[in-house]
Design a protein around this motif. Structure first.
Motif, PDB file in Angstrom:
ATOM      1  N   ARG A 296       0.828  -1.220   0.000  1.00 22.53           N
ATOM      2  CA  ARG A 296       0.000   0.000   0.000  1.00 22.53           C
ATOM      3  C   ARG A 296       0.860   1.269   0.000  1.00 22.53           C
ATOM      4  N   THR A 297       1.741   1.384   1.000  1.00 23.16           N
ATOM      5  CA  THR A 297       2.619   2.561   1.074  1.00 23.16           C
ATOM      6  C   THR A 297       3.521   2.628  -0.151  1.00 23.16           C
ATOM      7  N   GLU A 298       4.023   1.481  -0.576  1.00 19.87           N
ATOM      8  CA  GLU A 298       4.916   1.435  -1.737  1.00 19.87           C
ATOM      9  C   GLU A 298       4.226   1.950  -3.001  1.00 19.87           C
ATOM     10  N   LEU A 299       2.920   1.707  -3.115  1.00 21.73           N
ATOM     11  CA  LEU A 299       2.185   2.209  -4.275  1.00 21.73           C
ATOM     12  C   LEU A 299       2.138   3.738  -4.258  1.00 21.73           C
ATOM     13  N   LEU A 300       1.825   4.317  -3.103  1.00 25.55           N
ATOM     14  CA  LEU A 300       1.796   5.780  -3.006  1.00 25.55           C
ATOM     15  C   LEU A 300       3.175   6.362  -3.293  1.00 25.55           C
ATOM     16  N   GLU A 301       4.214   5.726  -2.769  1.00 26.73           N
ATOM     17  CA  GLU A 301       5.580   6.229  -2.981  1.00 26.73           C
ATOM     18  C   GLU A 301       5.985   6.129  -4.453  1.00 26.73           C
ATOM     19  N   ALA A 302       5.477   5.114  -5.145  1.00 25.79           N
ATOM     20  CA  ALA A 302       5.765   4.991  -6.578  1.00 25.79           C
ATOM     21  C   ALA A 302       5.090   6.115  -7.355  1.00 25.79           C
ATOM     22  N   VAL A 303       3.821   6.346  -7.067  1.00 24.92           N
ATOM     23  CA  VAL A 303       3.079   7.414  -7.750  1.00 24.92           C
ATOM     24  C   VAL A 303       3.735   8.769  -7.498  1.00 24.92           C
ATOM     25  N   PHE A 304       4.242   8.982  -6.292  1.00 22.28           N
ATOM     26  CA  PHE A 304       4.790  10.277  -5.890  1.00 22.28           C
ATOM     27  C   PHE A 304       6.263  10.440  -6.264  1.00 22.28           C
ATOM     28  N   GLY A 305       6.857   9.418  -6.843  1.00 23.75           N
ATOM     29  CA  GLY A 305       8.219   9.545  -7.319  1.00 23.75           C
ATOM     30  C   GLY A 305       9.302   9.296  -6.286  1.00 23.75           C
ATOM     31  N   ILE A 306       8.919   8.778  -5.104  1.00 23.89           N
ATOM     32  CA  ILE A 306       9.937   8.444  -4.099  1.00 23.89           C
ATOM     33  C   ILE A 306      10.696   7.197  -4.536  1.00 23.89           C
ATOM     34  N   PRO A 308      10.352   5.630  -7.987  1.00 28.52           N
ATOM     35  CA  PRO A 308       9.617   5.810  -9.247  1.00 28.52           C
ATOM     36  C   PRO A 308       9.235   4.505  -9.936  1.00 28.52           C
ATOM     37  N   LEU A 309       8.145   4.582 -10.674  1.00 33.33           N
ATOM     38  CA  LEU A 309       7.711   3.448 -11.490  1.00 33.33           C
ATOM     39  C   LEU A 309       8.751   3.170 -12.565  1.00 33.33           C
ATOM     40  N   THR A 310       8.994   1.898 -12.808  1.00 33.93           N
ATOM     41  CA  THR A 310       9.970   1.507 -13.839  1.00 33.93           C
ATOM     42  C   THR A 310       9.296   0.826 -15.029  1.00 33.93           C
ATOM     43  N   ARG A 311       8.009   0.581 -14.936  1.00 29.18           N
ATOM     44  CA  ARG A 311       7.281  -0.008 -16.053  1.00 29.18           C
ATOM     45  C   ARG A 311       5.810   0.411 -15.954  1.00 29.18           C
ATOM     46  N   GLY A 312       5.132   0.246 -17.071  1.00 33.16           N
ATOM     47  CA  GLY A 312       3.751   0.689 -17.118  1.00 33.16           C
ATOM     48  C   GLY A 312       3.664   2.177 -17.395  1.00 33.16           C
ATOM     49  N   GLU A 313       2.474   2.727 -17.178  1.00 34.65           N
ATOM     50  CA  GLU A 313       2.215   4.116 -17.545  1.00 34.65           C
ATOM     51  C   GLU A 313       1.463   4.830 -16.429  1.00 34.65           C
ATOM     52  N   LEU A 314       1.799   6.094 -16.211  1.00 37.85           N
ATOM     53  CA  LEU A 314       1.111   6.958 -15.258  1.00 37.85           C
ATOM     54  C   LEU A 314       0.571   8.150 -16.022  1.00 37.85           C
ATOM     55  N   LEU A 315      -0.727   8.403 -15.892  1.00 41.99           N
ATOM     56  CA  LEU A 315      -1.358   9.522 -16.588  1.00 41.99           C
ATOM     57  C   LEU A 315      -1.964  10.485 -15.573  1.00 41.99           C
ATOM     58  N   GLY A 318      -5.246  12.668 -18.048  1.00 41.85           N
ATOM     59  CA  GLY A 318      -5.262  12.066 -19.373  1.00 41.85           C
ATOM     60  C   GLY A 318      -3.968  12.146 -20.134  1.00 41.85           C
ATOM     61  N   VAL A 319      -2.940  12.765 -19.543  1.00 43.29           N
ATOM     62  CA  VAL A 319      -1.662  12.926 -20.236  1.00 43.29           C
ATOM     63  C   VAL A 319      -0.622  12.022 -19.589  1.00 43.29           C
ATOM     64  N   SER A 320       0.057  11.204 -20.385  1.00 42.81           N
ATOM     65  CA  SER A 320       1.096  10.324 -19.859  1.00 42.81           C
ATOM     66  C   SER A 320       2.290  11.159 -19.407  1.00 42.81           C
ATOM     67  N   VAL A 321       2.728  10.920 -18.164  1.00 36.05           N
ATOM     68  CA  VAL A 321       3.838  11.697 -17.608  1.00 36.05           C
ATOM     69  C   VAL A 321       4.833  10.753 -16.940  1.00 36.05           C
ATOM     70  N   THR A 322       6.049  11.262 -16.750  1.00 38.48           N
ATOM     71  CA  THR A 322       7.065  10.557 -15.977  1.00 38.48           C
ATOM     72  C   THR A 322       7.264  11.298 -14.664  1.00 38.48           C
ATOM     73  N   VAL A 323       7.090  10.604 -13.559  1.00 41.48           N
ATOM     74  CA  VAL A 323       7.294  11.198 -12.233  1.00 41.48           C
ATOM     75  C   VAL A 323       8.500  10.519 -11.612  1.00 41.48           C
ATOM     76  N   GLY A 324       9.643  11.172 -11.718  1.00 46.42           N
ATOM     77  CA  GLY A 324      10.886  10.576 -11.252  1.00 46.42           C
ATOM     78  C   GLY A 324      11.341  11.069  -9.904  1.00 46.42           C
ATOM     79  N   ALA A 329       6.394  15.274  -8.877  1.00 44.40           N
ATOM     80  CA  ALA A 329       5.020  14.962  -8.486  1.00 44.40           C
ATOM     81  C   ALA A 329       4.289  16.215  -8.025  1.00 44.40           C
ATOM     82  N   ILE A 330       4.968  17.019  -7.215  1.00 46.35           N
ATOM     83  CA  ILE A 330       4.360  18.255  -6.702  1.00 46.35           C
ATOM     84  C   ILE A 330       4.038  19.195  -7.853  1.00 46.35           C
ATOM     85  N   ARG A 331       4.960  19.302  -8.818  1.00 47.00           N
ATOM     86  CA  ARG A 331       4.720  20.183  -9.962  1.00 47.00           C
ATOM     87  C   ARG A 331       3.572  19.685 -10.836  1.00 47.00           C
ATOM     88  N   HIS A 332       3.261  18.389 -10.752  1.00 48.95           N
ATOM     89  CA  HIS A 332       2.106  17.827 -11.465  1.00 48.95           C
ATOM     90  C   HIS A 332       0.823  17.911 -10.636  1.00 48.95           C
TER      91      HIS A 332
END
Length: 498
Positions: A296-306, A308-315, A318-324, A329-332
């Motif tokens: 659960r916590t790991e999912l939030l940390e992935a979305v927030f760029g702590i 970062p996701l290494t596969r799949g897509e985050l939108l 509606g716009v695909s973005v990279t949150v590294g 994340a804050i700027r998004h």
């Protein structure tokens, strides 16, 4: 047993600070082998009563008896010598010393003029085994221990002092589920030996499960003492805050509408989570449930760029973005309220104002003047109780600290708010205030994703419930789902339609 002489009897204890009465006429009877629950909102007087029994404060009036004999404490050592030990939420351990050295600090066994290290470690090991703990080396330094292991050391220290009564302040606040079970076993071992426990916790279900008797404090006064078997969570909440459980989780605000998809994950994963597909819409509160370690916590940390996701897509919108990184994340338009407000949520030695402006100053410095103007009103809407904006965060109650954490993020005007255990370790009144904030955010079109270990909270506040297991989403449940259905998905026992 009932009818036996109480090991501890407190009668009509009153305490004031600078003319302000914080405890008025409190009375307790605690019997050998009993676990007595002490509950109440922050400011109800629990901490003051604990500190009086620990010898930190002296009462203005009233009496304290041990085994029927009156006692007075002018210093914590006197309370310990009388048989009362206290395990505070903030541990009193020396990190660079060993377990054995901490247990016997100032009372080290000696051989001549030298400390008998071997004998001390042998005695410490015996103490730990008496609590049912094996495999914890008394020669380990405390800084290498987990929170649960440090708590065990504090309890062992209390037992080494021949404590007749042990006070425990929020003992499970920072523990994982399996560590809570271990604590319960330790408490069972202690009570079987006749030790009395005063158990202070905001987790009402835990209190009802563990305690034989429960005392409720409200506004410094004792409002109820009765067997736990005669109580339920609803009754306790009503006695603590003066309103029924039915109003504890506020309803959806009129006019709240589910809007466009703010956040979407498609096959998202990293080293901790995998194959996650989810959508989060404007105006929605989506809860994430699951067992400790489910991701659960790991999912939030992935979305927030702590992490970062290494596969799949985050939108986002509606716009695909990279949150590294969190800054990206804050700027998004994202905000993350972490589960440990003291370690990662606040700068404890900074003022309330500096904490509230911390993120804006770092990421949006140009917005700082406007944010500064908004802070007093924001803190007022959150009902933060403090002397001034200059008060250091470390001196606030847990509930007020959590509200300042929220303010720290709300000054950025986020569109997506990620909440990790947003009400952990705070009283029921502060919980209700944070629930109101969540409802207000949803009414304003903010998308809220909340992780919580408290199933009533997940069920009471969520428009939809996502359940995680082994780093993956195990399924989705509608609002108002039963605890059984959530647990079935979380544990993999039985099949529940999503």
């Amino acid at each position: 047993m009932e009818g036996d002489l109480p090991v501890l009897r407190v009668r009509d204890v009153t305490k004031s600070f600078v003319g302000n009465v914080v405890l008025r006429g409190a009375s307790l009877d605690v019997h050998p082998g009993e676990v007595l629950g002490l509950v109440g909102e922050n400011g109800a007087g629990k901490s003051t009563l604990m500190k009086i029994l620990a010898g930190v404060h002296e009462p203005d009036s009233g009496t304290i008896e041990i085994d029927g004999a009156p006692v007075t404490f002018g210093h914590p050592i006197q309370a310990q010598q009388a048989g009362i030990a206290t395990v505070f939420q903030e541990f009193n351990l020396l990190p660079e010393r060993t377990i054995a050295e901490n247990i016997y600090l100032g009372r080290e066994p000696r051989k001549g003029r030298l400390v008998d290290v071997t004998g001390m470690e042998r005695e410490a090991r015996s103490l730990l085994e008496g609590l049912g703990i094996t495999g914890l080396d008394p020669a380990r330094r405390v800084r290498t221990l987990s929170v649960a292991e440090q708590q065990i050391v504090e309890i062992a220290k209390a037992v080494s002092l021949d404590a007749r009564v042990i006070q425990m302040d929020e003992p499970t606040a920072a523990l994982a589920d399996h560590e809570v079970a271990l604590l319960y076993d330790i408490i069972g071992n202690l009570t079987a030996r006749g030790v009395a426990i005063i158990y202070v916790s905001h987790r009402l279900r835990e209190v009802l499960h563990l305690c034989r008797t429960v005392t409720v404090l409200k506004d410094g006064e004792q409002v109820d003492t009765r067997p736990a078997s005669e109580l339920n969570e609803s009754t306790l909440v009503r006695r603590m805050v003066g309103r029924p459980m039915s109003s504890f989780f506020p309803p959806v605000r009129p006019g709240t509408e589910t809007g466009k998809v703010r956040l979407e994950l498609r096959g998202a994963g990293n080293d901790h989570v995998d194959g996650v597909d989810l959508t989060l819409r404007a105006g929605e509160i989506v809860g994430i449930a699951g067992l400790q370690g489910s991701g659960r916590t790991e999912l939030l940390e992935a979305v927030f760029g702590i992490a970062p996701l290494t596969r799949g897509e985050l939108l986002i919108d509606g716009v695909s973005v990279t949150v590294g990184s969190p800054r990206q994340a804050i700027r998004h338009g994202m905000a993350l309220v972490t589960e440990d407000r003291k370690a990662t949520g606040l700068a404890l030695q900074q003022s309330i104002l500096d904490n509230a402006l911390g993120v804006v100053r770092s990421v949006f410095p140009g917005r700082t003047p406007a944010a500064r103007r908004d802070v007093p009103g924001l803190l007022g809407s959150l009902a933060v109780s403090a002397r001034s904006l200059g008060q250091e965060a470390q001196f606030l109650s847990g509930g007020n600290q959590q509200k300042v954490v929220l303010a720290r993020w709300l000054t950025t005007h986020p569109h997506i708010v990620l909440l990790d255990e947003p009400t952990r370790g705070i009283d029921v009144g502060a919980k209700h205030a944070i629930y109101e904030v969540m409802r207000e955010l949803a009414a304003e079109g903010v998308a809220v994703l909340m992780v919580s270990s408290e199933l009533p909270e997940v069920i009471g506040m969520s428009d939809r419930i996502l359940v995680m297991r082994d780093g993956r989403l195990a399924g989705e449940l509608p609002a108002g789902a039963t605890e059984e259905s959530v647990l079935s998905l979380a544990t993999g026992v039985g099949e529940v339609a999503s």
